[in-house]
Scaffold this active site. Structure first.
Site, PDB file in Angstrom:
ATOM      1  N   TYR A   1       0.799  -1.229   0.000  1.00 49.49           N
ATOM      2  CA  TYR A   1       0.000   0.000   0.000  1.00 49.49           C
ATOM      3  C   TYR A   1       0.827   1.273   0.000  1.00 49.49           C
ATOM      4  O   TYR A   1       0.299   2.342  -0.268  1.00 49.49           O
ATOM      5  CB  TYR A   1      -0.930   0.002   1.224  1.00 49.49           C
TER       6      TYR A   1
ATOM      7  N   ASP B   1       3.398   2.425  -1.963  1.00 50.44           N
ATOM      8  CA  ASP B   1       3.564   3.074  -3.268  1.00 50.44           C
ATOM      9  C   ASP B   1       2.229   3.624  -3.771  1.00 50.44           C
ATOM     10  O   ASP B   1       2.142   4.761  -4.227  1.00 50.44           O
ATOM     11  CB  ASP B   1       4.129   2.076  -4.277  1.00 50.44           C
TER      12      ASP B   1
ATOM     13  N   GLN C   1      -7.654   6.360   3.680  1.00 53.24           N
ATOM     14  CA  GLN C   1      -6.570   7.215   4.151  1.00 53.24           C
ATOM     15  C   GLN C   1      -7.026   8.309   5.105  1.00 53.24           C
ATOM     16  O   GLN C   1      -6.355   8.589   6.097  1.00 53.24           O
ATOM     17  CB  GLN C   1      -5.844   7.820   2.954  1.00 53.24           C
TER      18      GLN C   1
ATOM     19  N   GLY D   1       6.891   1.596   6.190  1.00 51.62           N
ATOM     20  CA  GLY D   1       7.007   2.054   4.811  1.00 51.62           C
ATOM     21  C   GLY D   1       7.219   3.542   4.693  1.00 51.62           C
ATOM     22  O   GLY D   1       8.031   4.140   5.394  1.00 51.62           O
ATOM     23  N   GLU D   2       6.466   4.184   3.796  1.00 51.38           N
ATOM     24  CA  GLU D   2       6.630   5.620   3.558  1.00 51.38           C
ATOM     25  C   GLU D   2       5.361   6.420   3.798  1.00 51.38           C
ATOM     26  O   GLU D   2       5.391   7.446   4.472  1.00 51.38           O
ATOM     27  CB  GLU D   2       7.124   5.868   2.123  1.00 51.38           C
ATOM     28  N   ASP D   3       4.240   5.972   3.277  1.00 46.81           N
ATOM     29  CA  ASP D   3       3.021   6.774   3.389  1.00 46.81           C
ATOM     30  C   ASP D   3       2.606   6.957   4.838  1.00 46.81           C
ATOM     31  O   ASP D   3       2.427   8.093   5.316  1.00 46.81           O
ATOM     32  CB  ASP D   3       1.888   6.129   2.591  1.00 46.81           C
ATOM     33  N   SER D   4       2.442   5.856   5.592  1.00 46.41           N
ATOM     34  CA  SER D   4       2.026   5.991   6.988  1.00 46.41           C
ATOM     35  C   SER D   4       3.111   6.648   7.832  1.00 46.41           C
ATOM     36  O   SER D   4       2.821   7.316   8.831  1.00 46.41           O
ATOM     37  CB  SER D   4       1.648   4.630   7.576  1.00 46.41           C
TER      38      SER D   4
END
Length: 378
Positions: A15, A17, A256, A273-276
Site C-alpha cells: 500500500y 507506493d 486514508q 514504509g513511507e506513506d504511513s
C-alpha cells in the site's frame, strides 16, 4: 488549459507506493487544478485505499483523478505535459517512444523514495539524460528546503489540531470504529511489518500499571500478535482480547482520511514504509518507524539518518531511549526493557513530536514543489 500529468505506480510494498501516488494525484487535482491520470498496475491495492473504486475498470474517475489500469501490453495514449515515474518504476517502451515524438517534449520526473540521507539534497533536481535523447530529472522528497519536501495537504495541520482539541470529535470517531477505550488508557496504533520480537513489548504493556489499548489495522503484524495471544484462528477485524492491562483490538483496513484520524487519536503510533510514516509525523504524536527491510541492511543507514534529524531536539537521555527502541524494533532485541526507558521521558518526547511536525510543515509541500519545478522548466 489545465496542465496534464501522468503518474505511474508499480505496487511493491502493498500500500505504500499506491498510497503515496494516490495522495499526490488527488492533491494535484484539488489544490492545483491539474488534469491527472494515475496509472497503477495493481488495482487490488488501490481498492483497499479507495473502497468505492471498481477493481475491474480499465479507467475510472475517483475524486477528480483518472485512475487507469496499467496494461501488460501497452496501448497508444496521449502524452501529457508532465510524466512522473514513481519510485523508479520503468515506463513502457512504447510510451517513452511516444514521448520522443511529442512537441514540446514532456517534463519527465523520477519521484524517488523518501530518505533523510545527506546525499539526497545534492541529487535532488539533477538531470539524467537518456540514451534515446530524452531527459528526466531526479526528484527527491525530503526533510530540508534543498529537497522536494513531504506530502502535506493545505490546512492539514490546522485540521489535525482542531480534531485533537475536540474531545467529542475524537470520541465520535473512535466509537465509529467500535473502539471503547477505558478512561485513562494509553491508545497505541500498530501498522507494521512482521516482528518476531513483538512478544516482549506486549508483555511489558500487559504488566504495566497504566492500561493500554492496542489498535491494529489488518496487516502483516497480525501473525506475530496471534502467536503471542495464543489463539488458533487467524485474527480478523473485530477481534478483541484482554490480557492483563493490555487490550488488543484488530481494526479493518480503513481509507486514508480515516487512518489520519486514527493517528491523530492515538498517544503513540507505530507505522511502516513511507506513506504511513509521513502521516504519523503530521499527527504530532510520538511514533516509531518500522522501515522497509532491504538486502544487505541497506535500509539501516536511512533509519539512522532520519533519527539524527528527528532526535536533535531531545535531551541526550531521551534521544538515547527513543533511538534504542527504534533500533531494537527494526534490528531485534528486548523491546520491553527499552519501552520502559522510553516511557520515562514521555512528556519531552511528546513535545518533540509536535516541534518536529511544525518544523516540517514550515517547508514547501511535495505537490507544490513538483508544480513549481514544472513551471520553472517552461
Amino acid at each position: 488549459m489545465k496542465a496534464s500529468w501522468d503518474i505511474f505506480c508499480s505496487v511493491v510494498d502493498n500500500y505504500g507506493d499506491a498510497g503515496v501516488t494516490w495522495r499526490l494525484a488527488r492533491q494535484l487535482v484539488a489544490e492545483h487544478g491539474l488534469q491527472v491520470r494515475l496509472w497503477i498496475d495493481d488495482l487490488s491495492a488501490f481498492v483497499r485505499l479507495c473502497p468505492g473504486a471498481d477493481l475491474q475498470a480499465r479507467q475510472q474517475w475517483q475524486e477528480g483523478v483518472s485512475v487507469c489500469q496499467w496494461p501488460s501490453e501497452w496501448v497508444n495514449t496521449d502524452i501529457p505535459d508532465v510524466v512522473i515515474e514513481a519510485f523508479a518504476c520503468r515506463l513502457p517502451t512504447r510510451y517513452t517512444e511516444s514521448m520522443l515524438q511529442r512537441s514540446p517534449r514532456p517534463l519527465w520526473l523520477n519521484l524517488d523514495y523518501l530518505s533523510a540521507e545527506d546525499w539526497v539534497s545534492g541529487c535532488h533536481g539533477l538531470p539524467s539524460p537518456q540514451s534515446n535523447g530524452l531527459k528526466k530529472f531526479f526528484f527527491f522528497p525530503g526533510f530540508s528546503e534543498a529537497t522536494g519536501g513531504l506530502l502535506r495537504e493545505k490546512n492539514l495541520i490546522e485540521q489535525r489540531q482542531a480534531f485533537q482539541q475536540n474531545s467529542a470529535a475524537r470520541q465520535a470517531f473512535l466509537s465509529g470504529l467500535g473502539i471503547d477505550a477505558l478512561a485513562g488508557a494509553r491508545l497505541i496504533s500498530v501498522f507494521a511489518y512482521e516482528n518476531p520480537a513483538l512478544g516482549r513489548w506486549l508483555d511489558a504493556l500487559a504488566s504495566d500499571s497504566r492500561p493500554t489499548h492496542l489498535l491494529v489495522p489488518e496487516g502483516r503484524i497480525l501473525g506475530d500478535l496471534q502467536r503471542w495471544l495464543g489463539v488458533d484462528d487467524p485474527l480478523r477485524a473485530g477481534f478483541t482480547q484482554v490480557s492483563g492491562g493490555l487490550t488488543v483490538q484488530v481494526l479493518p483496513f480503513i481509507r486514508q482520511e480515516l487512518y489520519d484520524q486514527l493517528l491523530w487519536s492515538c498517544d503513540f503510533n507505530i507505522v511502516r514504509g513511507e506513506d504511513s510514516f509521513v502521516r504519523a509525523q503530521w499527527s504530532g504524536r510520538p511514533m516509531l518507524w518500522h522501515i522497509y527491510q532491504q538486502e544487505d541492511d541497506a535500509h539501516l543507514p536511512k533509519l539512522d539518518a532520519f533519527l539524527t534529524l528527528y532526535l536533535a531536539g531531545l535531551s541526550p537521555a531521551a534521544a538515547q531511549a527513543v533511538n534504542q527502541f527504534w533500533q531494537r524494533w527494526n534490528v531485534g532485541g528486548d523491546l520491553g526493557e527499552c519501552w520502559t526507558a522510553l516511557a520515562e521521558h514521555w512528556p519531552q518526547i511528546e513535545r518533540n513530536a509536535e516541534r518536529w511536525c511544525q518544523q516540517q510543515a514550515a517547508q514547501t509541500d511535495l505537490a507544490t514543489a513538483l508544480v513549481q519545478f514544472y513551471v520553472n522548466s517552461l
